[in-house]
Every structure is written in C-alpha cells, then in structure tokens.
Design a protein around this motif. Sequence first.
Motif, short mmCIF file in Angstrom:
data_model
loop_
_atom_site.label_atom_id
_atom_site.label_comp_id
_atom_site.label_asym_id
_atom_site.label_seq_id
_atom_site.Cartn_x
_atom_site.Cartn_y
_atom_site.Cartn_z
N ASN A 178 -81.60 -23.69 81.39
CA ASN A 178 -80.24 -23.43 81.88
C ASN A 178 -80.32 -22.73 83.24
OD1 ASN A 178 -77.62 -22.53 82.36
ND2 ASN A 178 -77.22 -22.10 80.20
N THR A 179 -79.71 -23.33 84.26
CA THR A 179 -79.74 -22.75 85.61
C THR A 179 -78.45 -22.04 85.97
OG1 THR A 179 -78.95 -24.82 86.62
CG2 THR A 179 -81.35 -24.53 86.42
N GLU A 180 -77.52 -21.95 85.03
CA GLU A 180 -76.22 -21.34 85.32
C GLU A 180 -76.36 -19.87 85.72
OE1 GLU A 180 -72.02 -20.39 83.00
OE2 GLU A 180 -73.30 -22.03 82.30
N LEU A 181 -77.23 -19.14 85.03
CA LEU A 181 -77.41 -17.72 85.35
C LEU A 181 -78.01 -17.56 86.75
CD1 LEU A 181 -78.77 -16.40 81.93
CD2 LEU A 181 -76.44 -16.26 82.82
N LEU A 182 -78.92 -18.44 87.11
CA LEU A 182 -79.52 -18.40 88.44
C LEU A 182 -78.45 -18.63 89.50
CD1 LEU A 182 -81.93 -18.29 90.38
CD2 LEU A 182 -82.28 -20.74 89.92
N GLU A 183 -77.57 -19.59 89.25
CA GLU A 183 -76.50 -19.88 90.22
C GLU A 183 -75.54 -18.70 90.35
OE1 GLU A 183 -76.52 -22.41 92.25
OE2 GLU A 183 -78.39 -23.03 91.28
N GLN A 184 -75.24 -18.02 89.23
CA GLN A 184 -74.39 -16.83 89.28
C GLN A 184 -75.04 -15.75 90.14
OE1 GLN A 184 -73.20 -15.31 85.45
NE2 GLN A 184 -72.72 -17.35 84.67
N TRP A 185 -76.35 -15.57 89.94
CA TRP A 185 -77.09 -14.55 90.69
C TRP A 185 -77.08 -14.88 92.19
CZ3 TRP A 185 -79.03 -9.84 90.42
CH2 TRP A 185 -79.99 -9.45 91.35
N ARG A 186 -77.35 -16.13 92.53
CA ARG A 186 -77.39 -16.54 93.94
C ARG A 186 -76.02 -16.36 94.59
NH1 ARG A 186 -81.02 -22.07 93.25
NH2 ARG A 186 -83.07 -21.05 93.36
N MET A 187 -74.97 -16.69 93.85
CA MET A 187 -73.62 -16.56 94.39
C MET A 187 -73.29 -15.09 94.65
SD MET A 187 -70.03 -18.03 92.91
CE MET A 187 -70.65 -19.71 93.11
N ALA A 188 -73.68 -14.23 93.70
CA ALA A 188 -73.42 -12.80 93.87
C ALA A 188 -74.19 -12.26 95.07
CB ALA A 188 -73.82 -12.04 92.60
N CYS A 189 -75.44 -12.68 95.23
CA CYS A 189 -76.26 -12.22 96.35
C CYS A 189 -75.70 -12.71 97.68
CB CYS A 189 -77.70 -12.68 96.18
SG CYS A 189 -78.59 -11.83 94.87
N SER A 190 -75.20 -13.92 97.70
CA SER A 190 -74.67 -14.48 98.95
C SER A 190 -73.41 -13.74 99.40
CB SER A 190 -74.35 -15.96 98.77
OG SER A 190 -73.26 -16.15 97.90
N HIS A 191 -72.74 -13.08 98.46
CA HIS A 191 -71.55 -12.30 98.80
C HIS A 191 -71.90 -10.81 98.97
CE1 HIS A 191 -69.64 -15.94 97.16
NE2 HIS A 191 -68.65 -15.63 97.98
N GLY A 192 -73.19 -10.52 99.00
CA GLY A 192 -73.63 -9.14 99.19
C GLY A 192 -73.44 -8.26 97.99
#
Length: 199
Positions: A178-192
């Motif tokens: 499941n890559t959903e958690l990874l995508e959540q993490w990347r999105m949060a990081c991209s928004h600082g």
Amino acid sequence: MNKTADRWERFLDPKVIGPSLFLATMFITTFEILKDSVVGRIRGFYMQGWDQNGPTVGPEYQGQVLARNKSTLYASLDWLREHEAIDEADLKTFESLKKTRNQLAHQLFNVVTGQVDSEHASQFPALVALLRKVEVWWVVNVEIPTDPDYDGKDIDQAGIVPGAVLSLQMLIEVASGNTELLEQWRMACSHGKPVKPQS
C-alpha cells in the motif's frame, strides 16, 4: 503429484510463497514489538534520567522488577501480572506465542515452504490482541491519569489505538504494498508540514 513435487510447486509459486513468508516474518516482528513493549514500558516507568549510555534506572527498578526473575522479560511479565495488566491466561498465551515465534525463527524455510506445520497464521490475532492489551493498560493507567487534558473525561478503551499498534498497522499496510501512506507523507512534506501519516 508426490510430496516432493508438491513442495517444489509451493516453493516456486510467488503467489503462495510471498504471503506465507510475509505472515511468518510479520509474526516474528510483532512478537519482538510485544517483548519491547513489555520490557521497555516498565523500564521507562522507573527511568530516573540519562547518561552517556542512554536512560538510567535506579535501585527501585532492580527491587520492584528485576528481582522477580533472572530474565528481564519474565520479571516484567510478572510485574504486569501483579498490577493486573495481564492475567494467567495471558501468560499462557504468551508461552504459546513464544513457542511459535521460536519455531519460525529456527525453521522459517521449512514453515514457509509447507514442510513443517505452524499455527502462526491462526495465532497472529491473539499476538496483536496481547500487544494491544498491554499498551492500552499503560495508556489508561499511566498516561491518561497524568495528563490534565483528560481530567473528568470518560475514556472509551475500545477506541484507543496505542502507538505501537498504530505503527504495526502502518508497517503491515506498507509491507503489503500500500503506497497511500507514502503519498500522504510526501504531500505533507511538500507543504512544509511533515506529520505522521494516518492509517
């Protein structure tokens, strides 16, 4: 098809060997998390400070916990039993889980390839349940009573998801592909705002 051919058929089939290996390794991993919870939670409770080697504990830990058994793990289990975090049935369950964990650790190849029978699949829910029971006890009896934010509030124990259990759930999801958690993490990081992703 004879037994030897059956074993090769199982061993060479990714659809069979993959899930079998995954569940076996998750059982071993979860058992280690349970051991860390049993020992680490109590050690942390008696922690007095830090030195160059890490956290330090005082003589109370030796007298109240370690004096119970030569094994730190079994001394800790006895402490939990005395404080009614677990009961005799839980101790029997632990021994059964430990036996299965040892079988997997020493005969992993034979179990995964179907040459040796193992109960790890049917026991996995009991392993997670015991981990949750220990962790919830700490939350309800130690963390919540010492947190003024919870003063006067009713606590629904069934709704508590301890950190160790949440981390395990996330590990299972990620290891399952499941890559959903990874995508959540990347999105949060991209928004600082790097925050722990929610399972």
